[in-house]
Design a protein around this motif. Sequence first.
Motif, PDB file in Angstrom:
ATOM      1  N   UNK A  92       0.838  -1.208   0.000  1.00 39.81           N
ATOM      2  CA  UNK A  92       0.000   0.000   0.000  1.00 39.81           C
ATOM      3  C   UNK A  92       0.868   1.252   0.000  1.00 39.81           C
ATOM      4  N   UNK A  93       1.952   1.236   0.778  1.00 46.13           N
ATOM      5  CA  UNK A  93       2.857   2.389   0.814  1.00 46.13           C
ATOM      6  C   UNK A  93       3.457   2.651  -0.561  1.00 46.13           C
ATOM      7  N   UNK A  94       3.818   1.589  -1.271  1.00 48.41           N
ATOM      8  CA  UNK A  94       4.355   1.752  -2.622  1.00 48.41           C
ATOM      9  C   UNK A  94       3.290   2.339  -3.559  1.00 48.41           C
ATOM     10  N   UNK A  95       2.048   1.878  -3.393  1.00 36.54           N
ATOM     11  CA  UNK A  95       0.956   2.409  -4.220  1.00 36.54           C
ATOM     12  C   UNK A  95       0.724   3.881  -3.936  1.00 36.54           C
ATOM     13  N   UNK A  96       0.796   4.282  -2.657  1.00 40.06           N
ATOM     14  CA  UNK A  96       0.615   5.684  -2.291  1.00 40.06           C
ATOM     15  C   UNK A  96       1.683   6.535  -2.963  1.00 40.06           C
ATOM     16  N   UNK A  97       2.945   6.057  -2.953  1.00 45.15           N
ATOM     17  CA  UNK A  97       4.027   6.803  -3.600  1.00 45.15           C
ATOM     18  C   UNK A  97       3.756   6.976  -5.095  1.00 45.15           C
TER      19      UNK A  97
END
Length: 956
Positions: A92-97
């Motif tokens: 999810x953190x990668x998607x947010x970035x």
Amino acid sequence: MSTLLHAIGLWATRARWLVLATWIAILAVLGIAAGLFSQGANAPITIPGTESQEAIDTLGRTFPEVSGTSATIIVVAPEGDRADEPRTRQAVAAAVDELEQLDHVSAVASPFAEQGASDLSDDGRAALLTIQITDSQSDVPEATTDGIIETTERLQDRLPQGTQVSYGGDVFSVSIPGFTATEAIGVLIAFIVLLFTLGSLAAAGMPLVIAIIGVGVTIAGLFVTTAFAEMTSTTPMLALMLGLAVGIDYTLFIVSRHQEQLRSGLGITESIARATATSGSAVVFAGLTVIIALLGLAVAGIPFLTALGVAAAAGVAVAVLIGVTLTPAILAMAGPKILPRRQRAALAAGDAVGAPASAPARATSRADRFFGGWVRAVTAKPVATILAVLVVLGVAAIPMTQLRLALPGAETLEATDPARITYELTGEHFGEGANGPLLLTGSIITSDEPVGLMEDLADEVRGIPGVHDVPLATPNQNADTGIIQVVPEEGPQAESTSELVAELRAHHDAWLDEYGVSLAVTGFTAVGIDVSHLLGEALLPFGVLVVGLSLILLAMVFRSVWVPIKATLGYLLSVGVAFGAVVAVFQWGWFGDVLHVHATGPVLSFMPIILMGVLFGLAMDYEVFLVSRIREEYVHGADAQTAIRRGFVGSAKVVTAAALIMFAVFAAFVPEGDPSIKVIALGLAVGVFVDAFIVRMTLVPAVLALLGDRAWSMPRRLSRMLPVFDVEGEGLAREIAHAAWPADLPDARVAADALALRPGAVSPTVRVAAGQTLVLDPHELADAAPLAEALTGRRPIAGGTAKVAGLLLPERAASLRTRSAWATAETLRDALRDRPAVLVLDLRGRSGADADPGAVDDAAPAVDDARSALAAHAVDVARGATPECTFIVLGGAELARRLLPAGTELVAPASAHGVGASAVSASGVGVPVVAAPETGTRPAEPHAASQSRDHEGSAR
């Protein structure tokens, strides 16, 4: 109207290839322009001036982080797992970035952020990413939405198997409708109906081709306008649906009348012109009622609804224009092939040739026998028929009392649509209210403790019934504007959510007094609630407008009081049943699977007002075509009951075909149509069916049978007040009958017999040939001025017959007014510059009173200038530089001789010289007065003029 359309029909017949080429060129130009400049039709539904819209506009300036629109991505872990496990957090953190790198994305709220609201469900299975976009819903670039979709797909690949990931939110909640194969089925059904009705492939294909060209022009034109103005996705589809339906029907009416006249022996060219004049008049009237009703949507004061009404009205206007221009042109190309082969053979053999247009050319058909039996059955016991219809339609309309309105959201999309899946998953894991959060916003610039103030306000909001949660309450970076996010207990379409919005607004004054903050309720959900509320309020004034318009227009057409009342009540019954059907299907779920209804709930908020407007025009369409035929029989001498039977049988076949075509076209948009269009299409399909077959073809004959002769009565005073709209071609029939009138001078420039200008007075006979001037002396003819006004179309004629410049009065009075002029000696030169066909030269004196003719000084500059202007005009006419003008002198013959060129022959009305109103001179022209003197000779003495007028038989 009928005369104008007759002329248009003749012109289109002669210029058939020019007409066809013109319409094809218009279609091609608009199509190319649409391809080059179209910006698409995806504008949001907004209402400027509402509290919610104004708050959104303010947030765009003061709190851009929460303005614009948003999208969401939901992550749901498999059963027994949690969405906050390390692997999921990392993905999810990668998607947010990745999302933060997209253009037009202002912020991305991670469900695992240390600060701010937590978007993790209570059971930990679901996490929600919120993407804030700077643009409005309609302006989000395709690259941004594609980036969100691609990020969602990569996120799905990174997560454990069984994890469900879906995108949605406001950006994806509106679908852009398109034309599908299902709509084509409606066109196919229309072709089959046309084939059975008209009997030949050429005739059946013609309405379809013409309607498709008209729809193409309309849709291309609408998409061209998107280069300058925004348009909602519903607008072109409504214009397409309505333009296709009315386009087919309008052409059908004209083609059907043309076939009927050909079978009776009328020539092809004249038959086309008459069909355009008679059925074309009804087409213009029916189209006009639809256009006015659609333009009446503007009474709601809602811009997007006004634009929708204007666009749909444009589609109807194009259908009318193409119907009365291209239809006669293509009929001329088809020639006798418009008839079935057997009927062409009969005409070629001489059958029915020379028969009057109204004479039957064939034996009674099976359809005639069916409709004859039908009308006999419904009129045998009219009271029983009326009661049965009222009971059935009244029961069918009961569901309309449960009608609820709302704007469509993701819940109306197909079950496989990602936005619909996201909507349902969000409701399942975060509560239905999470799909429709509200925003409270206001200025907090005067506060010393903005954070504490927002927390205090949030606590106040949490205590209001219907609030599920207040996950966010914060000021902006400048601490001058605050927002409070409110999650209702139920979804955006729920009645409780509307009540919550009203309750929050009810606390406005109390919070303003206590905290000094003026809070406004906004957000996508609040905007939808405001739109629905205003549209609901607009229904009553719009209904009053439509009903009032119905009464006035039908009174104009049928010169009756009872017919408009009956028609309007029937229309209201049709509307009630249509609303009832919509509620039963889209709110209660009846036949939902068959009609592919994806979800039940409140219906489209602007459906009722659009349905009322469109159905009004279509109902008046059927009323005119059916009842005008009945009235035509009654006017021509049939008793009331016989007129009903003959008129019904004569019109029922084409009305049935038209209604079936309308029903097929509208119904075809229901199974696979866009959610917004499905509701309108179903309402119109049911409304058309009920109005045509139950109201017009069952209730109307029964009511007319019950009323008898009273159905066609109207108080004289009311009849004089209302203008006449000739949809039956009575005026045209009179013009055709008077084509060679008057028999004693067929080429008369001015002719009049027994004109009734005022009660108890009849004007004298008038005959004026080319080159003659009519003298109306107020001292010898009391009604000289009124007669001059009547002969130039400026005064109504209660009786008698007149023809001026080839125009029959009173039918062509409006045309005559544009071709005639009224001048004094001072204004004569200016008036002649307009090249009038007829000119009244008022010589009654400078004051305009009926003064002594000699009161005008022969040596006055104005008189001298008038003499010069008339002489110059005569020279121009002789050279062919200007068309001839017929002069009517309102004054004495003596002064007329002084002004007019030498050799001008003066004539006067017959009875102005002591003879009867019907008497004319032996020459058959009028009563000669005297020729104007030759140049340089002395004017004749007054007694000589009188002496010459006493001899009616003198040569001209």
